[in-house]
Design an enzyme around this catalytic site. Structure first.
Site, PDB file in Angstrom:
ATOM      1  N   LYS A   1     -65.437 -57.311 -42.095  1.00 17.47           N
ATOM      2  CA  LYS A   1     -66.509 -57.940 -42.869  1.00 17.47           C
ATOM      3  C   LYS A   1     -65.976 -59.244 -43.407  1.00 17.47           C
ATOM      4  CE  LYS A   1     -69.390 -54.575 -42.312  1.00 17.47           C
ATOM      5  NZ  LYS A   1     -70.721 -54.633 -41.725  1.00 17.47           N
TER       6      LYS A   1
ATOM      7  N   LYS B   1     -63.533 -51.207 -35.623  1.00 16.08           N
ATOM      8  CA  LYS B   1     -64.836 -51.112 -34.944  1.00 16.08           C
ATOM      9  C   LYS B   1     -65.520 -52.474 -34.932  1.00 16.08           C
ATOM     10  CE  LYS B   1     -69.364 -49.182 -35.885  1.00 16.08           C
ATOM     11  NZ  LYS B   1     -69.851 -50.540 -35.951  1.00 16.08           N
TER      12      LYS B   1
ATOM     13  N   ASP C   1     -68.713 -54.917 -35.123  1.00 17.30           N
ATOM     14  CA  ASP C   1     -70.013 -54.769 -35.764  1.00 17.30           C
ATOM     15  C   ASP C   1     -71.098 -54.806 -34.693  1.00 17.30           C
ATOM     16  OD1 ASP C   1     -71.674 -54.293 -37.923  1.00 17.30           O
ATOM     17  OD2 ASP C   1     -70.483 -55.578 -39.207  1.00 17.30           O
ATOM     18  N   GLU C   2     -72.292 -54.370 -35.063  1.00 13.93           N
ATOM     19  CA  GLU C   2     -73.358 -54.223 -34.067  1.00 13.93           C
ATOM     20  C   GLU C   2     -73.767 -55.551 -33.432  1.00 13.93           C
ATOM     21  OE1 GLU C   2     -73.646 -53.545 -37.289  1.00 13.93           O
ATOM     22  OE2 GLU C   2     -75.101 -54.988 -38.070  1.00 13.93           O
TER      23      GLU C   2
ATOM     24  N   HIS D   1     -73.785 -47.013 -31.864  1.00 12.43           N
ATOM     25  CA  HIS D   1     -74.328 -47.650 -33.076  1.00 12.43           C
ATOM     26  C   HIS D   1     -75.848 -47.679 -32.917  1.00 12.43           C
ATOM     27  CE1 HIS D   1     -75.160 -50.452 -36.262  1.00 12.43           C
ATOM     28  NE2 HIS D   1     -73.901 -50.423 -36.642  1.00 12.43           N
TER      29      HIS D   1
ATOM     30  N   LYS E   1     -75.928 -47.441 -48.515  1.00 12.12           N
ATOM     31  CA  LYS E   1     -76.872 -48.546 -48.712  1.00 12.12           C
ATOM     32  C   LYS E   1     -78.120 -48.449 -47.833  1.00 12.12           C
ATOM     33  CE  LYS E   1     -74.808 -51.648 -45.283  1.00 12.12           C
ATOM     34  NZ  LYS E   1     -73.890 -52.727 -44.971  1.00 12.12           N
TER      35      LYS E   1
ATOM     36  N   GLN F   1     -67.144 -44.606 -41.399  1.00  9.36           N
ATOM     37  CA  GLN F   1     -66.860 -46.042 -41.267  1.00  9.36           C
ATOM     38  C   GLN F   1     -66.985 -46.657 -42.644  1.00  9.36           C
ATOM     39  OE1 GLN F   1     -66.772 -49.853 -41.410  1.00  9.36           O
ATOM     40  NE2 GLN F   1     -68.833 -49.070 -41.668  1.00  9.36           N
TER      41      GLN F   1
ATOM     42  N   GLY G   1     -67.018 -52.986 -45.870  1.00 10.01           N
ATOM     43  CA  GLY G   1     -66.847 -53.698 -47.133  1.00 10.01           C
ATOM     44  C   GLY G   1     -66.007 -52.891 -48.117  1.00 10.01           C
TER      45      GLY G   1
HETATM   46  C1  CAP Z   1     -71.536 -50.859 -42.291  1.00 13.47           C
HETATM   47  C2  CAP Z   1     -72.138 -51.482 -41.080  1.00 13.47           C
HETATM   48  C3  CAP Z   1     -72.859 -50.489 -40.149  1.00 13.47           C
HETATM   49  C4  CAP Z   1     -73.978 -49.686 -40.806  1.00 13.47           C
HETATM   50  C5  CAP Z   1     -74.980 -49.174 -39.800  1.00 13.47           C
HETATM   51  C6  CAP Z   1     -73.121 -52.594 -41.454  1.00 13.47           C
HETATM   52  O1  CAP Z   1     -70.749 -51.750 -43.034  1.00 13.47           O
HETATM   53  O2  CAP Z   1     -71.139 -52.079 -40.285  1.00 13.47           O
HETATM   54  O3  CAP Z   1     -73.399 -51.253 -39.123  1.00 13.47           O
HETATM   55  O4  CAP Z   1     -73.410 -48.587 -41.446  1.00 13.47           O
HETATM   56  O5  CAP Z   1     -75.901 -48.356 -40.386  1.00 13.47           O
HETATM   57  O6  CAP Z   1     -73.199 -53.536 -40.671  1.00 13.47           O
HETATM   58  O7  CAP Z   1     -73.844 -52.456 -42.423  1.00 13.47           O
HETATM   59  P1  CAP Z   1     -70.266 -51.397 -44.515  1.00 13.47           P
HETATM   60  P2  CAP Z   1     -76.007 -46.794 -40.058  1.00 13.47           P
HETATM   61  O8  CAP Z   1     -69.288 -50.273 -44.418  1.00 13.47           O
HETATM   62  O9  CAP Z   1     -69.618 -52.664 -45.012  1.00 13.47           O
HETATM   63  O10 CAP Z   1     -71.498 -51.060 -45.300  1.00 13.47           O
HETATM   64  O11 CAP Z   1     -74.632 -46.227 -40.093  1.00 13.47           O
HETATM   65  O12 CAP Z   1     -76.897 -46.248 -41.113  1.00 13.47           O
HETATM   66  O13 CAP Z   1     -76.586 -46.744 -38.697  1.00 13.47           O
HETATM   67 MG    MG Z   2     -72.517 -52.955 -38.883  1.00  7.05          MG
END
Ligand code: CAP
Ligand code: MG
Length: 432
Positions: free
Chosen positions: A152, A179, A181-182, A272, A312, A377, A380
Site C-alpha cells: 500500500k 500479494k 493488489d487487484e 480476488h 472496511k 491479508q 495498510g
Molecule cells: C485490502 C485490499 C483488498 C480487499 C478486497 C484492498 O487492503 O487489498 O483488495 O480486502 O476486498 O485493496 O482494499 P487493506 P475483499 O488490507 O489495506 O485493507 O477481501 O472484501 O474482497
Molecule cells: Mg486490494
C-alpha cells in the site's frame, strides 16, 4: 387465443428429481404481476421458454423445462433438468438461471441466493488443486492462517520497491506471501516480468534467512487468456506455487482456463473478487457472494476473498459464515440463505479474510473463522505500522501467536513491542 405459455413452467406439486439442479431465488414481481406469473417467467426465460406461444415445438422440450415448484413469500425454488445444460461449463450454466430473467420487466427485483448441484453435475468439475491442503503441502505447516500482505498504497511502487521494500520486509517479518493488489497488472511503473523476477530473488533471500517457505499471489489478470497463460508460465518458471486472478473481472471462462492451467503447472489460485459488489451487494437483486464462492470452488479457485464482517468492506456475518462453511465442507440448507450441498471428491477451498484488518482486529476475525482453514491479508494494517512494514508484519504474527496461546492481545503486547505499537496506533478500531 393463448399468446403466452409461462404458466406451463409452474408446478407447485412438482417433486424434484435427484438429478435436478435447484435454484433458490428471492423475487419481487412488478406491480400488476402476480407471484405465480412472475414465477412462470423466471422458470421459463431461464430454461427454454419465450414470451409467446409457438406453432413448432421440438419434441425434446418437455424434458428441458424448468419448474417453479416451491414458494415461501419472496423466496422461490426452481428445478432445472440436467439435460438443459452443457456439462462442466459455468458460463453454460449461468446464461440460463443468471441470464435474461434479471432484466425482465415482470420482475422488479431478483436475486440468485444459491444453487444446489447434484453429484451427477458436480462430477465434471475438478475443484481446487490444493485448497486448504496448501497449508500443509505448500507451507509445510499443520495449521493456518496463511498470511499475506498487499503493498500500500495500492499502486505506485516500482517493481523493486514492491519486491524489496515491501515483499522482502514482510517476508522477513514472518508473513507467508506478498500479494499484488487487484488493480496491479503490467503497468509501466511496475512491469509484470520485472516484478516476478525481483520477487523471486527476494523470496529466495527471505527463505534462506528465515528458514520458512515463502510465496506470492501475483496477479495474472490480463486482456486475454493467451496473455494470462504467458504470465502464469513466467510465475511458474520462477518457482512460485500460487498465482492470483481477479475472478469476476476476468470472467468465468478465464477462471476455468486458469484452473486448467493451475493443474497443468501444479499451482494454486488466489482468487480476488474485485467487482463482485456490483453483483452481490444489493440484498434484493443480483447474486449472493455465497453462490459466487460456490462457483469458484467448483471451478478450482484455491483461495477466495469472502470478507471480514468487521473490516472496511460490506458483508453480513450470517452470510459470510454460511459461505465459509460451504467453501470448506458439505453443508445443509439454511432457510432463505443457503441450500444443502455435497461436494463429493472436490477439495475444500480456503476462505480469505481481508479489507481494513490490523492486529487489533485479528482475534475477532479468528473468532468468526477459526485459525485453521483461513488465509488473511493485512495491507495498510502492516505498512501503516509506526516502525514500518517489517515491524507491522511482526505485529500481525504476534497477534496470531497470542490468539493461539489464548492470551489477550493487550497482555501479549506488554512483552511484544511491535504489537504494542500497532495497538497504540489502531487500538481495536473497525475502519469504515
Ligand atoms: C485490502 C485490499 C483488498 C480487499 C478486497 C484492498 O487492503 O487489498 O483488495 O480486502 O476486498 O485493496 O482494499 P487493506 P475483499 O488490507 O489495506 O485493507 O477481501 O472484501 O474482497
Ligand atoms: Mg486490494
Amino acid at each position: 387465443m393463448k399468446t403466452d405459455w409461462y404458466s406451463d413452467f409452474v408446478n407447485w406439486d412438482y417433486k424434484p428429481k435427484k438429478t435436478d439442479i435447484i435454484c433458490l431465488f428471492r423475487f419481487e414481481p412488478r406491480k400488476g404481476i402476480s407471484p405465480a406469473e412472475a414465477a412462470g417467467r423466471i422458470a421459463s426465460e431461464s430454461s427454454c421458454g419465450t414470451w409467446t406461444t409457438l406453432p413448432l415445438m421440438p419434441k425434446i422440450l418437455p424434458k428441458l423445462k424448468a419448474y417453479s415448484f416451491h414458494r415461501n413469500g419472496n423466496f422461490l425454488k426452481v428445478a432445472y433438468p440436467l439435460e438443459l445444460f452443457e456439462r462442466g461449463s459455468i458460463p453454460g450454466f449461468l446464461s440460463g438461471p443468471a441470464g435474461n430473467i434479471f432484466g425482465m420487466k415482470a420482475v422488479k427485483n431478483l436475486r440468485l441466493v444459491d444453487v444446489q448441484f447434484p453429484m451427477e453435475y458436480m462430477k465434471d468439475f475438478r475443484g481446487p488443486n490444493y485448497g486448504k491442503e496448501a497449508i500443509k503441502k505448500i507451507f509445510k505447516r499443520k495449521h493456518g492462517p496463511i498470511t499475506s500482505v498487499v503493498p500500500k498504497p495500492k499502486l505506485g511502487f516500482s517493481s523493486k520497491e514492491h519486491a524489496f521494500n515491501v515483499g522482502y520486509s514482510v517476508w522477513k517479518g514472518g508473513i507467508d506471501c506478498i500479494k499484488d493488489d487487484e488493480n496491479l497488472t503490467n503497468q509501466n511503473f511496475n512491469k509484470f516480468a520485472t516484478r516476478v523476477n525481483l520477487l523471486a530473488k527476494y523470496r529466495d533471500k527471505a527463505e534462506k534467512e528465515t528458514g520458512d517457505v515463502k510465496d506470492a499471489f501475483i496477479n495474472v489478470t490480463a486482456s486475454n487468456t493467451k496473455e494470462m497463460e504467458k504470465r502464469i508460465k513466467i510465475i511458474h518458471g520462477h518457482d512460485f506455487k500460487y498465482f492470483m486472478i481477479d475472478v469476476v473481472i476476468s470472467g468465468f471462462t478465464a477462471v476455468q482456463t486458469a484452473a486448467d492451467l493451475a493443474r497443468d503447472y501444479d499451482m494454486a489460485i488466489h482468487g480476488h473478487r474485485a467487482m463482485h459488489s456490483m453483483i452481490t451487494r444489493n440484498e434484493k437483486h443480483g447474486m449472493t457472494m455465497l453462490f459466487l464462492a460456490k462457483l469458484m470452488r467448483m471451478i478450482g479457485v484455491d483461495n477466495l476473498h469472502i470478507g471480514t464482517v468487521i473490516g472496511k468492506l460490506e458483508g453480513v456475518e450470517e452470510e459470510v459464515v454460511a459461505a465459509k462453511d460451504m467453501m470448506t465442507s458439505d453443508v445443509g440448507e439454511i432457510k432463505n440463505l443457503r441450500l444443502g450441498q455435497n461436494w463429493g471428491n472436490i477439495k475444500p477451498a480456503l476462505p480469505v479474510s481481508s479489507g481494513g484488518l490490523h492486529p487489533g482486529l485479528l482475534p475477532q476475525v479468528f473468532d468468526i473463522y477459526g485459525t485453521t482453514d483461513i488465509a488473511i491479508q493485512v495491507g495498510g494494517g502492516t505498512q501503516g505500522h509506526p516502525a514500518g512494514a517489517e515491524a507491522g508484519a511482526r505485529a500481525v504474527m504476534q497477534a496470531i501467536e497470542s490468539y493461539h496461546l489464548g492470551i489477550p492481545l493487550s497482555d501479549y503486547a506488554k512483552t511484544h513491542v511491535e504489537l504494542h505499537a500497532a495497538l497504540g496506533k489502531w487500538g481495536f478500531t473497525k475502519p469504515i
